[in-house]
Design a protein around this motif. Structure first.
Motif, PDB file in Angstrom:
ATOM      1  N   SER A 230      -1.499  -0.516   0.927  1.00 39.45           N
ATOM      2  CA  SER A 230      -0.232  -0.826   0.248  1.00 39.45           C
ATOM      3  C   SER A 230       0.794  -1.342   1.236  1.00 39.45           C
ATOM      4  CB  SER A 230       0.297   0.424  -0.459  1.00 39.45           C
ATOM      5  OG  SER A 230      -0.608   0.882  -1.433  1.00 39.45           O
TER       6      SER A 230
ATOM      7  N   GLY B 284      -0.036  -4.870   2.093  1.00 38.39           N
ATOM      8  CA  GLY B 284      -0.060  -5.830   0.990  1.00 38.39           C
ATOM      9  C   GLY B 284      -1.426  -6.328   0.580  1.00 38.39           C
TER      10      GLY B 284
ATOM     11  N   ALA C  53       4.955  -0.249  -0.031  1.00 45.59           N
ATOM     12  CA  ALA C  53       4.812  -1.609  -0.556  1.00 45.59           C
ATOM     13  C   ALA C  53       6.178  -2.225  -0.831  1.00 45.59           C
ATOM     14  CB  ALA C  53       3.975  -1.597  -1.833  1.00 45.59           C
TER      15      ALA C  53
ATOM     16  N   HIS D 104       5.877  -6.309  -0.930  1.00 45.93           N
ATOM     17  CA  HIS D 104       4.603  -6.707  -1.540  1.00 45.93           C
ATOM     18  C   HIS D 104       4.676  -6.487  -3.055  1.00 45.93           C
ATOM     19  CE1 HIS D 104       3.146  -7.168   2.464  1.00 45.93           C
ATOM     20  NE2 HIS D 104       3.124  -5.876   2.736  1.00 45.93           N
TER      21      HIS D 104
END
Length: 297
Positions: A117, A120, A149, A154
């Protein structure tokens, strides 16, 4: 990845795993003079090295030669952690095929899902979730995969995690929410997704600052535009100041203008009895706040 080898043969096994030299790796392992789980002084194994480096054939050879899938390095990292961190989804799938566990943690609480996470790797995140990874994993400081994230911007991973049940308002131990962190970093698309999925626009950290306050100070205007759609507080915050004070201190006239257009009050003092205009010598900002000052009145 840095590692220190213990013997010349182990050194050769690690080199082959790192470079993807399958022929040499098979030769060494078939000699019977080196174990598939040979380690360096930090507990690094050849399978970890091959997984980190993305060499599928070498990773599979090590597994077929008896390498332990779930051994942990001194730091707590496993082969799965390294493969996930580097985005090698083929190796992640291979490791699951032979019994890899998602439950192992690093010393700071990191898991394969938190690593994927943070970097990404959305395809890896999908594979991990399908194989039982816990979307509610937390680092020792309380940061979740969603937080990591959001921090890195992301947006695809953010959507995946929320769709899998991640809590958008879960706070890190210092009181920081994913929305606050995304706003600070200027990730407007992440901010938009979080708000649409129920993030509390006015959650403040232990220091009393909100997402809008931080974005205003940083001059992240696209973030501010997204936040303003959800009518965040423009008044005095727990830190004794307002978002407009933050914008003025940040020195971005566009930011100041956005907040004024949203009806931020330039006549509202902070806890030190300072008005926003008292915090700058920037003529453009002063003109926005008090037009008569720029005219010499």
């Amino acid at each position: 990845m840095s590692f220190k080898k213990e013997t010349p043969l182990a050194n050769a096994v690690f080199w082959a795993a790192r470079k993807g030299n399958l022929a040499l790796l098979q030769l060494l392992l078939n000699s019977g003079r080196v174990d598939a789980d040979c380690k360096d002084c930090y507990g690094t194994t050849a399978l970890m090295v091959a997984s980190y480096s993305g060499h599928y054939d070498c990773a599979r050879e090590l597994i077929m030669q008896g390498a332990d899938i779930n051994l942990q390095r001194e730091t707590g990292s496993t082969a799965l952690f390294f493969a996930a961190q580097q985005g090698h989804n083929d190796i992640v799938k291979l490791l699951f095929e032979f019994g890899a566990s998602t439950e192992f943690r690093t010393k700071d609480g990191g898991t394969a899902l938190s690593a994927a996470s943070q970097y990404g790797h959305s395809i890896v995140v999908e594979t991990l979730l399908k194989n039982g990874a816990n979307v509610h994993d937390q680092l020792n400081d309380g940061a979740t995969p969603l937080f990591l994230a959001a921090q890195q911007g992301h947006v695809t991973v953010v959507r995946q995690l929320i769709s899998s049940g991640a809590k958008v308002n879960h706070l890190r131990e210092d009181g920081t929410a994913p929305l606050w962190m995304a706003a600070q970093m200027g990730h407007s698309e992440v901010v938009k997704v979080l708000l649409l999925r129920g993030a509390d626009r006015d959650t403040d950290r232990k220091d009393g600052s909100t997402a809008l306050f931080k974005a205003a100070f940083k001059g992240h205007n696209q973030v501010i535009e997204e936040l303003l759609k959800f009518s965040p507080s423009l008044g005095l915050l727990k830190n004794g100041s307002t978002a407009l004070h933050a914008a003025v201190m940040g020195g971005n006239p566009k930011t100041v203008s956005l907040l004024l257009e949203a009806n931020a009050d330039p006549s509202l003092p902070n806890n030190n009895n300072d008005f926003p205009a008292d915090l700058t010598k920037n003529d453009r900002i002063l003109w926005l706040l008090r037009p008569n000052i720029a005219n010499g009145s």
